[in-house]
Design a protein around this motif. Structure first.
Motif, PDB file in Angstrom:
ATOM      1  N   SER A  46       1.988 -29.853  52.668  1.00  0.00           N
ATOM      2  CA  SER A  46       0.718 -29.501  53.435  1.00  0.00           C
ATOM      3  C   SER A  46       1.367 -28.498  54.378  1.00  0.00           C
ATOM      4  CB  SER A  46       0.598 -30.897  54.452  1.00  0.00           C
ATOM      5  OG  SER A  46      -0.050 -32.010  53.717  1.00  0.00           O
ATOM      6  N   PHE A  47       2.415 -28.442  54.886  1.00  0.00           N
ATOM      7  CA  PHE A  47       3.072 -27.465  55.441  1.00  0.00           C
ATOM      8  C   PHE A  47       3.080 -25.857  54.655  1.00  0.00           C
ATOM      9  CE2 PHE A  47       6.299 -24.548  56.866  1.00  0.00           C
ATOM     10  CZ  PHE A  47       6.137 -24.463  58.344  1.00  0.00           C
ATOM     11  N   LEU A  48       3.242 -26.266  53.624  1.00  0.00           N
ATOM     12  CA  LEU A  48       3.043 -25.012  52.609  1.00  0.00           C
ATOM     13  C   LEU A  48       1.545 -24.374  52.436  1.00  0.00           C
ATOM     14  CD1 LEU A  48       4.331 -22.881  50.652  1.00  0.00           C
ATOM     15  CD2 LEU A  48       4.426 -24.614  49.027  1.00  0.00           C
ATOM     16  N   PHE A  49       0.819 -25.349  52.130  1.00  0.00           N
ATOM     17  CA  PHE A  49      -0.692 -25.054  52.091  1.00  0.00           C
ATOM     18  C   PHE A  49      -1.108 -24.497  53.259  1.00  0.00           C
ATOM     19  CE2 PHE A  49      -1.894 -27.940  48.199  1.00  0.00           C
ATOM     20  CZ  PHE A  49      -0.612 -27.301  47.476  1.00  0.00           C
ATOM     21  N   TRP A  50      -1.073 -25.250  54.425  1.00  0.00           N
ATOM     22  CA  TRP A  50      -1.680 -24.816  55.698  1.00  0.00           C
ATOM     23  C   TRP A  50      -1.087 -23.243  55.988  1.00  0.00           C
ATOM     24  CZ3 TRP A  50      -5.823 -26.565  56.983  1.00  0.00           C
ATOM     25  CH2 TRP A  50      -5.805 -27.759  57.032  1.00  0.00           C
ATOM     26  N   ALA A  51       0.209 -22.923  55.871  1.00  0.00           N
ATOM     27  CA  ALA A  51       1.075 -21.715  56.142  1.00  0.00           C
ATOM     28  C   ALA A  51       0.135 -20.787  55.356  1.00  0.00           C
ATOM     29  CB  ALA A  51       2.201 -21.914  55.848  1.00  0.00           C
ATOM     30  N   ALA A  52       0.024 -21.052  53.997  1.00  0.00           N
ATOM     31  CA  ALA A  52      -0.500 -19.999  53.159  1.00  0.00           C
ATOM     32  C   ALA A  52      -2.220 -19.654  53.273  1.00  0.00           C
ATOM     33  CB  ALA A  52      -0.534 -20.621  51.505  1.00  0.00           C
ATOM     34  N   ILE A  53      -2.910 -20.891  53.615  1.00  0.00           N
ATOM     35  CA  ILE A  53      -4.308 -20.733  53.689  1.00  0.00           C
ATOM     36  C   ILE A  53      -4.423 -19.973  55.293  1.00  0.00           C
ATOM     37  CG2 ILE A  53      -6.339 -22.048  54.456  1.00  0.00           C
ATOM     38  CD1 ILE A  53      -5.076 -24.222  52.569  1.00  0.00           C
ATOM     39  N   SER A  54      -3.766 -20.290  56.167  1.00  0.00           N
ATOM     40  CA  SER A  54      -3.758 -19.465  57.203  1.00  0.00           C
ATOM     41  C   SER A  54      -3.521 -18.183  57.302  1.00  0.00           C
ATOM     42  CB  SER A  54      -2.841 -19.883  58.466  1.00  0.00           C
ATOM     43  OG  SER A  54      -2.864 -21.518  58.797  1.00  0.00           O
ATOM     44  N   SER A  55      -2.539 -17.659  56.270  1.00  0.00           N
ATOM     45  CA  SER A  55      -2.096 -16.382  56.121  1.00  0.00           C
ATOM     46  C   SER A  55      -3.379 -15.654  55.223  1.00  0.00           C
ATOM     47  CB  SER A  55      -0.686 -16.169  55.133  1.00  0.00           C
ATOM     48  OG  SER A  55      -0.650 -14.945  54.889  1.00  0.00           O
ATOM     49  N   LEU A  56      -3.946 -16.222  54.340  1.00  0.00           N
ATOM     50  CA  LEU A  56      -4.861 -15.858  53.556  1.00  0.00           C
ATOM     51  C   LEU A  56      -6.281 -15.451  54.365  1.00  0.00           C
ATOM     52  CD1 LEU A  56      -5.057 -17.947  50.435  1.00  0.00           C
ATOM     53  CD2 LEU A  56      -4.452 -15.665  50.481  1.00  0.00           C
ATOM     54  N   VAL A  57      -6.464 -16.407  55.052  1.00  0.00           N
ATOM     55  CA  VAL A  57      -7.727 -16.079  56.113  1.00  0.00           C
ATOM     56  C   VAL A  57      -7.510 -15.030  57.135  1.00  0.00           C
ATOM     57  CG1 VAL A  57      -8.991 -17.084  57.882  1.00  0.00           C
ATOM     58  CG2 VAL A  57      -8.451 -18.553  55.977  1.00  0.00           C
ATOM     59  N   TRP A  58      -6.300 -14.889  57.825  1.00  0.00           N
ATOM     60  CA  TRP A  58      -5.720 -13.981  58.670  1.00  0.00           C
ATOM     61  C   TRP A  58      -5.858 -12.443  58.142  1.00  0.00           C
ATOM     62  CZ3 TRP A  58      -5.220 -13.773  63.679  1.00  0.00           C
ATOM     63  CH2 TRP A  58      -4.589 -12.574  64.149  1.00  0.00           C
ATOM     64  N   ASP A  59      -5.627 -12.559  56.876  1.00  0.00           N
ATOM     65  CA  ASP A  59      -5.339 -11.111  56.090  1.00  0.00           C
ATOM     66  C   ASP A  59      -6.909 -10.469  55.879  1.00  0.00           C
ATOM     67  OD1 ASP A  59      -2.585 -11.077  55.737  1.00  0.00           O
ATOM     68  OD2 ASP A  59      -2.818 -11.879  54.007  1.00  0.00           O
ATOM     69  N   LYS A  60      -7.656 -11.429  55.731  1.00  0.00           N
ATOM     70  CA  LYS A  60      -9.179 -11.135  55.589  1.00  0.00           C
ATOM     71  C   LYS A  60     -10.148 -11.215  56.644  1.00  0.00           C
ATOM     72  CE  LYS A  60     -10.499 -15.196  53.240  1.00  0.00           C
ATOM     73  NZ  LYS A  60     -11.194 -15.771  51.859  1.00  0.00           N
ATOM     74  N   ARG A  61      -9.537 -11.279  58.049  1.00  0.00           N
ATOM     75  CA  ARG A  61     -10.304 -11.765  59.164  1.00  0.00           C
ATOM     76  C   ARG A  61     -11.157 -10.626  59.407  1.00  0.00           C
ATOM     77  NH1 ARG A  61      -5.305  -9.746  60.347  1.00  0.00           N
ATOM     78  NH2 ARG A  61      -5.177  -8.414  62.188  1.00  0.00           N
ATOM     79  N   HIS A  62     -10.895  -9.296  59.099  1.00  0.00           N
ATOM     80  CA  HIS A  62     -11.810  -8.386  59.433  1.00  0.00           C
ATOM     81  C   HIS A  62     -12.954  -8.083  58.639  1.00  0.00           C
ATOM     82  CE1 HIS A  62      -9.048  -6.787  62.567  1.00  0.00           C
ATOM     83  NE2 HIS A  62      -8.008  -6.658  61.592  1.00  0.00           N
ATOM     84  N   SER A  63     -12.945  -8.762  57.289  1.00  0.00           N
ATOM     85  CA  SER A  63     -14.199  -8.487  56.508  1.00  0.00           C
ATOM     86  C   SER A  63     -14.891  -9.803  56.425  1.00  0.00           C
ATOM     87  CB  SER A  63     -13.533  -8.406  55.222  1.00  0.00           C
ATOM     88  OG  SER A  63     -12.431  -9.525  54.694  1.00  0.00           O
ATOM     89  N   LEU A  64     -14.576 -10.757  57.245  1.00  0.00           N
ATOM     90  CA  LEU A  64     -15.149 -12.167  57.276  1.00  0.00           C
ATOM     91  C   LEU A  64     -16.637 -11.995  58.102  1.00  0.00           C
ATOM     92  CD1 LEU A  64     -12.484 -14.930  57.855  1.00  0.00           C
ATOM     93  CD2 LEU A  64     -13.659 -14.383  55.871  1.00  0.00           C
ATOM     94  N   ASN A  65     -17.682 -12.484  57.640  1.00  0.00           N
ATOM     95  CA  ASN A  65     -18.854 -12.385  58.264  1.00  0.00           C
ATOM     96  C   ASN A  65     -18.939 -13.901  59.242  1.00  0.00           C
ATOM     97  OD1 ASN A  65     -21.550 -12.360  59.102  1.00  0.00           O
ATOM     98  ND2 ASN A  65     -22.384 -13.033  57.216  1.00  0.00           N
ATOM     99  N   LEU A  66     -18.745 -13.694  60.535  1.00  0.00           N
ATOM    100  CA  LEU A  66     -18.682 -15.036  61.271  1.00  0.00           C
ATOM    101  C   LEU A  66     -19.973 -15.009  61.942  1.00  0.00           C
ATOM    102  CD1 LEU A  66     -15.036 -14.427  62.838  1.00  0.00           C
ATOM    103  CD2 LEU A  66     -15.729 -15.837  60.883  1.00  0.00           C
TER     104      LEU A  66
END
Length: 287
Positions: A46-66
């Motif tokens: 879970s620690f590995l998955f959460w860290a990787a998912i957080s990194s993925l979302v953070w990397d594309k934060r500027h292109s996300l439609n919020l």
């Protein structure tokens, strides 16, 4: 001090700040609950998955439609609220620790981007789905115990042990074990699938490699767990019950999960190295 205060005040006005705060708070709660449940295998994954998912979302934060609508935001907030209420009133952990991450991520995605924007988080949601699957689907659909027992029996026979395998039972002259669904390796297999998807999201591959990566991940999870079952059959046959308990429910069981992850990591490292070498050769030949 005044400038910092103004900066924080301005940040509090943006929904992105609150989404980040809610996400970070839940991740901390989830990992804490797993730690209290003394589930070391799930904690590490879970620690590995959460860290990787957080990194993925953070990397594309500027292109996300919020942009979310009222209904989606309310529905997502309701899911998260019910989840937190359930967390507070927990009497036993059970499968809740496996199911809750997917529900939370789905609710947070709805709050952030609505139903129309869910496709932006497809990969991340699928990764968490692979943790949830073994606990959600009926055991009749995910039980691979006979296949695991057959593989372990074959491995013992191939290495010279006088073994007889019948269904989920592995018989040796001085002892036998039965492979139930909890030891079939299905949980490790789905976790390895999640790792494979994370790898493909972080390092996109082309053509056959997209199929090869999950196949290797599943194969490693199944083979490594099968080797663990074979070892436990040997320990029972030798009347070494303390060692059996260590490899069955103790810290020894985590070692096999770690071996599967490390082997998959080596495969990914080799694959990336080959890809980089080919790109370098292609660049040099084009000059």
């Amino acid at each position: 001090m005044k400038a910092s205060h103004l900066t924080l005040s301005s940040q509090l006005k943006y929904p992105q700040f609150w989404l980040l705060a809610i996400g970070a708070a839940y991740i901390a709660i989830h990992l804490t609950l797993i730690w209290k449940a003394d589930n070391s295998s799930l904690l590490g994954m879970s620690f590995l998955f959460w860290a990787a998912i957080s990194s993925l979302v953070w990397d594309k934060r500027h292109s996300l439609n919020l942009e979310s609508d009222i209904f989606s935001s309310f529905f997502g907030l309701s899911l998260i609220t019910l989840l937190l209420i359930k967390t507070i009133s927990l009497t036993s952990f059970g499968g809740f620790l496996y199911i809750s991450p997917g529900i939370f991520a789905f609710g947070l995605a709805l709050m952030a981007s609505g139903f129309k924007g869910l496709k932006q988080y497809t990969g991340e949601l699928l990764v968490l789905f692979f943790i949830t699957v073994p606990k959600v689907l009926p055991s009749s659909l995910t039980d691979i115990s006979p296949l695991t027992a057959k593989f372990a029996g074959f491995a013992l026979w191939y290495t010279g042990f006088p073994v007889a395998q019948n269904g989920i039972k592995i018989n040796l002259p001085t002892g036998s074990v039965e492979v139930y669904s909890g030891c079939s390796g299905i949980e490790l297999i789905f976790q390895m699938l999640g790792l494979a998807l994370l790898f493909l999201l972080m390092f996109p591959q082309n053509g056959k490699k997209k199929i090869l990566v999950p196949i290797i991940a599943v194969s490693l999870g199944f083979i490594v767990n099968g080797a663990r079952v074979a070892l436990m059959a040997i320990l029972v046959a030798q009347r070494q019950m303390a060692a059996f308990n260590y490899w069955h429910e103790g810290d020894g069981s985590l070692l096999f999960s770690l071996i599967a992850v490390l082997l998959f990591g080596l495969f990914c490292w080799f694959l990336l190295g080959r890809t980089e070498l080919r790109n370098k050769d292609a660049t040099e030949s084009s000059k």
